[in-house]
Motif scaffolding. Structure first.
Motif, PDB file in Angstrom:
ATOM      1  N   TRP A 237      -6.817  -9.151 -10.139  1.00 22.03           N
ATOM      2  CA  TRP A 237      -5.541  -9.023 -10.841  1.00 22.03           C
ATOM      3  C   TRP A 237      -4.824 -10.353 -10.786  1.00 22.03           C
TER       4      TRP A 237
ATOM      5  N   VAL B 162      -2.794  -3.289  -2.601  1.00 27.27           N
ATOM      6  CA  VAL B 162      -2.852  -4.614  -3.210  1.00 27.27           C
ATOM      7  C   VAL B 162      -3.130  -5.621  -2.098  1.00 27.27           C
TER       8      VAL B 162
ATOM      9  N   GLU C 179      -4.415  -9.762  -1.015  1.00 25.64           N
ATOM     10  CA  GLU C 179      -4.621 -11.143  -1.409  1.00 25.64           C
ATOM     11  C   GLU C 179      -5.946 -11.563  -0.792  1.00 25.64           C
TER      12      GLU C 179
ATOM     13  N   SER D  48       0.842  -1.189   0.000  1.00 25.45           N
ATOM     14  CA  SER D  48       0.000   0.000   0.000  1.00 25.45           C
ATOM     15  C   SER D  48       0.876   1.236   0.000  1.00 25.45           C
TER      16      SER D  48
END
Length: 74
Positions: A63, A30, A32, A19
């Motif tokens: 993504w 980002v 997960e 981040s």
């Protein structure tokens, strides 16, 4: 608000991959997660969002990492 936001980010553990702010006045985070809906639900608890004055808009997309220096780490 930034210290509270960063504490919240730190509390996410391994869910948060990266981040940081952008030079365009926004940020990239980002995660997960199983899917974009899971991230949307998570972001709803972000103090920058719950405050109602910081986040003007957001976009959450899936993504698939294929190549690059960090690809093997994910």
């Amino acid at each position: 608000m930034r210290p509270v936001h960063r504490e919240w980010l730190a509390s996410l553990g391994d869910t948060l991959i990266l981040s940081g702010p952008t030079d365009a006045g926004g940020a990239v985070l980002v995660f997960e997660a199983a899917d974009a809906a899971s991230v949307e639900a998570l972001l709803d608890a972000d103090p920058f969002v719950t405050d109602g004055r910081v986040v003007a808009a957001r976009s959450v997309v899936g993504w698939t990492v294929v190549l690059g220096r960090l690809a093997s780490a994910l």
